[in-house]
Design an enzyme around this catalytic site. Structure first.
Site, PDB file in Angstrom:
ATOM      1  N   ASP A   1      10.198 -54.538 -44.352  1.00  0.00           N
ATOM      2  CA  ASP A   1      11.142 -53.942 -43.416  1.00  0.00           C
ATOM      3  C   ASP A   1      11.477 -52.543 -43.940  1.00  0.00           C
ATOM      4  OD1 ASP A   1      13.266 -53.749 -41.433  1.00  0.00           O
ATOM      5  OD2 ASP A   1      14.624 -54.046 -43.137  1.00  0.00           O
TER       6      ASP A   1
ATOM      7  N   ASP B   1      14.507 -50.013 -42.756  1.00  0.00           N
ATOM      8  CA  ASP B   1      15.933 -49.696 -42.934  1.00  0.00           C
ATOM      9  C   ASP B   1      16.687 -50.854 -43.593  1.00  0.00           C
ATOM     10  OD1 ASP B   1      15.346 -47.311 -41.634  1.00  0.00           O
ATOM     11  OD2 ASP B   1      15.827 -48.134 -39.668  1.00  0.00           O
TER      12      ASP B   1
HETATM   13 MG   LIG Z   1      16.475 -53.818 -42.046  1.00  0.00          MG
END
Ligand SMILES: [Mg+2]
Ligand SMILES: [Zn+2]
Length: 194
Positions: free
Chosen positions: A9, A11
């Protein structure tokens, strides 16, 4: 031979989650992320970002803005001897009551981005890993048959609470990305010895 990927992932996992960044100057990369990605590279694993970027569908920024951010991110990592093998993103979002997944097959936790990567890179998804800070990331990992690791950065603390309530269990919980990668390397060593 099929390859093993570490899906990441973006952010809250690699960089701070600041909402909907539209340019690179809003991206604050966690300092340990450079070493973490380098370790993935050196272990011969694929480092692949899978990121939901509904800010595009919401009109907060354009696909071009996003590509520019990713280009700059790649540059910074390369300056430190690390790199991402690929960056996949879902630009979609739907505001209907049916939820956000009815318009595409790529918004996490749906497996679309991993399925595309598996074709592009000949990846064995079942031997692969997913690292993220939200319940969608953990479910994405489970949906593709990989091992999921929750990091406690970003939204990790609230995700941990949600996971406990729903009974969904990640394979491991790490304080941050570097700890998650270290766990993966130990796990792979164990598998080799078996
Ligand atoms: Mg995230
Ligand atoms: Zn999508």
């Amino acid at each position: 031979m099929k390859k093993i990927a570490v899906f990441l992932d973006r952010d809250g996992t690699i960089n701070e989650d600041v909402g909907y960044p539209s340019s690179f100057d809003q991206i604050k990369i966690f300092p340990y992320s450079l070493e973490a990605i380098k370790k993935i590279n050196e272990a011969g694993l694929l480092a692949i970002i899978v990121t939901n970027q509904s800010g595009i569908a919401r009109g907060f920024f354009t696909e071009k803005d996003l590509l520019k951010i990713h280009e700059k991110m790649q540059e910074v990592f390369m300056q430190h001897g690390a790199h991402f093998d690929a960056i996949y993103y879902c630009p979609h979002y739907s505001f209907t009551s049916l939820g956000s997944s009815n318009i595409c097959k790529c918004r996490k936790p749906l497996p679309g981005m991993a399925q595309k990567a598996a074709k592009d890179f000949n990846i064995d998804l079942k031997k692969s890993y997913m690292i993220g800070d939200k319940i969608e990331d953990i479910l994405f990992g489970i949906n593709i048959g990989a091992k999921s690791i929750l990091v406690l950065t970003g939204f990790g603390e609230s995700a941990l609470f949600q996971l406990k309530e729903t009974g969904i269990r990640p394979s491991y919980i790490a304080n941050n990305l570097l700890e998650a990668v270290n766990w993966i390397l130990i796990d792979l060593n164990k598998i080799k010895k078996e």
